[in-house]
Write a protein that holds these residues in place. Sequence first.
Motif, PDB file in Angstrom:
ATOM      1  N   LEU A   1      -9.111  -1.944 -11.647  1.00  0.00           N
ATOM      2  CA  LEU A   1      -9.225  -1.501 -10.267  1.00  0.00           C
ATOM      3  C   LEU A   1      -9.072  -0.078  -9.977  1.00  0.00           C
ATOM      4  N   VAL A   2      -9.679   0.712  -9.330  1.00  0.00           N
ATOM      5  CA  VAL A   2      -9.527   1.880  -8.879  1.00  0.00           C
ATOM      6  C   VAL A   2      -9.079   2.088  -7.341  1.00  0.00           C
ATOM      7  N   LEU A   3      -8.075   2.512  -6.891  1.00  0.00           N
ATOM      8  CA  LEU A   3      -7.566   2.227  -5.336  1.00  0.00           C
ATOM      9  C   LEU A   3      -7.517   3.590  -4.741  1.00  0.00           C
ATOM     10  N   ILE A   4      -8.295   3.925  -3.612  1.00  0.00           N
ATOM     11  CA  ILE A   4      -7.965   5.144  -3.023  1.00  0.00           C
ATOM     12  C   ILE A   4      -7.596   4.616  -1.541  1.00  0.00           C
ATOM     13  N   ASP A   5      -6.229   5.079  -1.567  1.00  0.00           N
ATOM     14  CA  ASP A   5      -5.720   4.695  -0.077  1.00  0.00           C
ATOM     15  C   ASP A   5      -4.584   5.320   0.348  1.00  0.00           C
ATOM     16  N   PRO A   6      -4.248   5.454   1.693  1.00  0.00           N
ATOM     17  CA  PRO A   6      -3.162   6.426   1.884  1.00  0.00           C
ATOM     18  C   PRO A   6      -1.672   5.382   1.899  1.00  0.00           C
ATOM     19  N   LYS A   7      -1.917   4.310   1.927  1.00  0.00           N
ATOM     20  CA  LYS A   7      -0.494   3.644   2.137  1.00  0.00           C
ATOM     21  C   LYS A   7      -0.278   2.625   0.780  1.00  0.00           C
ATOM     22  N   PHE A   8       0.935   2.518   0.352  1.00  0.00           N
ATOM     23  CA  PHE A   8       1.355   1.447  -0.625  1.00  0.00           C
ATOM     24  C   PHE A   8       0.732   0.037  -0.056  1.00  0.00           C
ATOM     25  N   SER A   9       0.353  -0.752  -0.706  1.00  0.00           N
ATOM     26  CA  SER A   9      -0.291  -2.158  -0.294  1.00  0.00           C
ATOM     27  C   SER A   9      -0.086  -2.919  -1.675  1.00  0.00           C
ATOM     28  N   LEU A  10      -0.429  -4.326  -1.226  1.00  0.00           N
ATOM     29  CA  LEU A  10      -0.349  -5.418  -2.294  1.00  0.00           C
ATOM     30  C   LEU A  10      -1.473  -4.843  -3.479  1.00  0.00           C
ATOM     31  N   THR A  11      -2.704  -4.287  -2.925  1.00  0.00           N
ATOM     32  CA  THR A  11      -3.657  -3.858  -3.797  1.00  0.00           C
ATOM     33  C   THR A  11      -3.079  -2.741  -4.691  1.00  0.00           C
ATOM     34  N   SER A  12      -2.234  -1.951  -4.230  1.00  0.00           N
ATOM     35  CA  SER A  12      -1.807  -0.827  -4.945  1.00  0.00           C
ATOM     36  C   SER A  12      -0.962  -1.202  -6.206  1.00  0.00           C
ATOM     37  N   LYS A  13      -0.485  -2.505  -5.838  1.00  0.00           N
ATOM     38  CA  LYS A  13       0.576  -2.978  -7.030  1.00  0.00           C
ATOM     39  C   LYS A  13      -0.202  -3.382  -8.199  1.00  0.00           C
ATOM     40  N   ILE A  14      -1.601  -3.739  -7.971  1.00  0.00           N
ATOM     41  CA  ILE A  14      -2.275  -4.399  -9.038  1.00  0.00           C
ATOM     42  C   ILE A  14      -3.497  -3.598  -9.688  1.00  0.00           C
ATOM     43  N   ALA A  15      -3.615  -2.482  -9.069  1.00  0.00           N
ATOM     44  CA  ALA A  15      -4.502  -1.345  -9.299  1.00  0.00           C
ATOM     45  C   ALA A  15      -4.195  -0.685 -10.535  1.00  0.00           C
ATOM     46  N   GLU A  16      -5.348  -0.430 -11.551  1.00  0.00           N
ATOM     47  CA  GLU A  16      -4.868   0.428 -12.636  1.00  0.00           C
ATOM     48  C   GLU A  16      -4.782   1.835 -12.248  1.00  0.00           C
ATOM     49  N   VAL A  17      -5.412   2.382 -11.226  1.00  0.00           N
ATOM     50  CA  VAL A  17      -5.360   3.644 -10.913  1.00  0.00           C
ATOM     51  C   VAL A  17      -5.210   3.885  -9.057  1.00  0.00           C
ATOM     52  N   VAL A  18      -4.104   4.291  -8.766  1.00  0.00           N
ATOM     53  CA  VAL A  18      -4.044   4.581  -7.175  1.00  0.00           C
ATOM     54  C   VAL A  18      -4.156   6.214  -7.029  1.00  0.00           C
ATOM     55  N   ILE A  19      -5.004   6.398  -6.084  1.00  0.00           N
ATOM     56  CA  ILE A  19      -5.129   7.897  -5.762  1.00  0.00           C
ATOM     57  C   ILE A  19      -4.689   7.917  -4.120  1.00  0.00           C
ATOM     58  N   PRO A  20      -3.662   8.564  -3.932  1.00  0.00           N
ATOM     59  CA  PRO A  20      -3.366   8.409  -2.288  1.00  0.00           C
ATOM     60  C   PRO A  20      -4.323   9.413  -1.568  1.00  0.00           C
ATOM     61  N   SER A  21      -4.630   8.892  -0.635  1.00  0.00           N
ATOM     62  CA  SER A  21      -5.577   9.712   0.285  1.00  0.00           C
ATOM     63  C   SER A  21      -5.068   9.780   1.757  1.00  0.00           C
ATOM     64  N   ALA A  22      -5.695  10.322   2.788  1.00  0.00           N
ATOM     65  CA  ALA A  22      -5.114  10.627   4.039  1.00  0.00           C
ATOM     66  C   ALA A  22      -5.201   9.373   5.191  1.00  0.00           C
ATOM     67  N   ILE A  23      -4.844   9.525   6.149  1.00  0.00           N
ATOM     68  CA  ILE A  23      -5.267   8.522   7.341  1.00  0.00           C
ATOM     69  C   ILE A  23      -6.046   9.075   8.476  1.00  0.00           C
ATOM     70  N   THR A  24      -6.919   8.766   8.824  1.00  0.00           N
ATOM     71  CA  THR A  24      -7.994   9.211   9.779  1.00  0.00           C
ATOM     72  C   THR A  24      -7.338   9.285  11.165  1.00  0.00           C
ATOM     73  N   GLY A  25      -7.260  10.553  11.617  1.00  0.00           N
ATOM     74  CA  GLY A  25      -6.836  10.889  13.046  1.00  0.00           C
ATOM     75  C   GLY A  25      -5.358  11.261  12.868  1.00  0.00           C
ATOM     76  N   ILE A  26      -4.715  11.302  11.432  1.00  0.00           N
ATOM     77  CA  ILE A  26      -3.272  11.764  11.260  1.00  0.00           C
ATOM     78  C   ILE A  26      -3.446  12.868  10.633  1.00  0.00           C
ATOM     79  N   ASP A  27      -3.696  12.519   9.189  1.00  0.00           N
ATOM     80  CA  ASP A  27      -3.849  13.955   8.402  1.00  0.00           C
ATOM     81  C   ASP A  27      -5.053  14.035   7.591  1.00  0.00           C
ATOM     82  N   GLN A  28      -6.092  13.372   8.192  1.00  0.00           N
ATOM     83  CA  GLN A  28      -7.498  13.683   8.042  1.00  0.00           C
ATOM     84  C   GLN A  28      -8.335  13.511   9.260  1.00  0.00           C
ATOM     85  N   GLY A  29      -9.596  14.443   9.528  1.00  0.00           N
ATOM     86  CA  GLY A  29     -10.269  14.366  10.587  1.00  0.00           C
ATOM     87  C   GLY A  29     -11.576  13.839  10.179  1.00  0.00           C
ATOM     88  N   GLY A  30     -12.719  13.853  10.872  1.00  0.00           N
ATOM     89  CA  GLY A  30     -14.098  13.305  10.920  1.00  0.00           C
ATOM     90  C   GLY A  30     -14.686  12.707  11.817  1.00  0.00           C
TER      91      GLY A  30
END
Lengths: 156, 400
Positions: free
Chosen positions: B337-366
Amino acid sequence: MPITPMEVYKLLPKTNCKKCGEQTCMSFAFKLINREKKLEDCTPLFEEKKYAGQLEDLKRLLQPLEEATETGLIVDEELCSGCGNCVVVCPVHASEDPKGMGSGFGPTIDDPILRIEDGVVKVVEMMKCRRYGKNRILCVACRENCPSDAIRFLEG
Amino acid sequence: MPTCTGCSCLCPDIVIKDSKVFNACRKGSSIFRHCREKRAEPMISGKKVDFGRALEKASEIISSSEKLAIYGLDTIPLEAQGVAIKLAERKKAYIDDNSSFCLGDFVEMILKGILPTTTLDEVRSNAYVIFYWGTDPYNSLSRHLSLYTYYPRAGKRQRGYEEDRYLVVVDVRKSHTAKLAKKNAKFIKVDSDEDLIEGFISTMDGKAGKYYEETGRIIKKMQRGKFNVIFGGLGLKYGLNGNYEKFVEMVKRMNELTQVYFIPAGFHANMRGFNELMFEKTGFVNRYSFEFRKSAPKYEFSELVRSDSIDVALIIGSDPVNSLPFDVVQKLRKKRLVLIDPKFSLTSKIAEVVIPSAITGIDQGGTMVRSDGVKMKIDPLWEAEWNDESILKELLEEVR
Ligand code: SF4
Ligand code: SF4
Ligand code: SF4
Ligand code: SF4
């Protein structure tokens, strides 16, 4: 549950002694709930030992009065989801802020009666509520449209 | 003004002042209030590494994958979703989001023109009869009624909900929203949605079917109102069990008498955005295989995991360990599992790679697409160094 005058009356001395300045214990009960009188105004309750038990019960019964705002509006933040229904339905908000709260948005005026702060409802300017003051009316719009019973009024 | 991305209402009127959040509901305000807490860190096999190393490892794993699935995607902006779809295409991968088990079917029917639709702004100014069918927006889409539908006084509906709106709530139980159906409103408790649909059709045929009292009164109200809207939710979807024909027929028949529109009640912030991008590119809204060039129930992410059809999952902005059924999670643990997510989560505990991203409306736009299909431009409060789009672009560059 709102407090009824009858519940209060039952716990008063029921002697109609007029020491509180009222003609009857019943009218004193009414004014207690509307916060025009204080429990302390009924001096016999405090002076005569035989009323001690009733006094304790009355204090317990009237506890929510302490928590309520002067319009008798009580909000329970725990129950509130911040849906904003109460803010948008309030007729005072609709007439003072038609483009803001009246249209569904957050307030564009500085002194709304209610607003959503950190996800829950807060009473800001209760003096503007239609339930307040000399010409008050029994508005219940905010309470009627709260899905979680987070808003109550003392007098029902 | 900040926009809340807590759900597909995308409330545009959030105010942040003196470290307080105004106007957002409980769910939305918590995104702003806790945005700095539990932020993910770059990790490989549970160990903290630097960002570049995590990115490198992720592209290695994805490059070596033979049967990749990309999943999640509903909380990230359109721009990033677009890159994820390109990556799926390049890898001939499967791609899916939550809409397969949420309201993707309704979005698809709208995009195909099977159900007539309108916007929430039109609803605010014009709608008279407002249906909530199989949905209880109070908890998940808290401001739906107050901001867009039943309560605003706007346009042709200046006299407020008591005179200028008519609320219909259809549900199997008396929900929070159903409790609001008081004066000038109707709560219909149904055992079967189909019965009520047939009831409406019978009434329009001039026959007295099931629920004839309710349906008769409501049809009259709708004719009076001229502009009416049905918000359909998960209860309606599961109630109909995939057989939408009768429902579509009912809406069509209603439109011969008056105007009725359909809008999906709501979902994750940008689920509809993903559905629309996929539809534009492939003609399908979700659970798609770029290898077989089609969409199928067996390509739903949970099914792919259950049937061991994938070796690697790239999960973006979602926490499947928390949201998917237990048996799927047990199998998911055995995938890379590769996880791209801004927060720690249950999935981040089992993912082989975690890449921290941003939260839309907080620290990323679009850009995000509201539940009614209106594109909303979302400004960030500040910019994170890396965001979903830049991370995915980097992967797209590196991956073979
Ligand atoms: S002072 Fe107390 S007992 Fe006397 S009339 Fe008033 S309420 Fe009744
Ligand atoms: S009682 Fe009426 S006037 Fe007072 S806050 Fe509630 S809705 Fe507004
Ligand atoms: S209507 Fe009730 S739940 Fe909604 S914001 Fe007001 S108090 Fe909170
Ligand atoms: S209704 Fe949805 S978008 Fe609006 S404040 Fe609540 S969570 Fe945010």
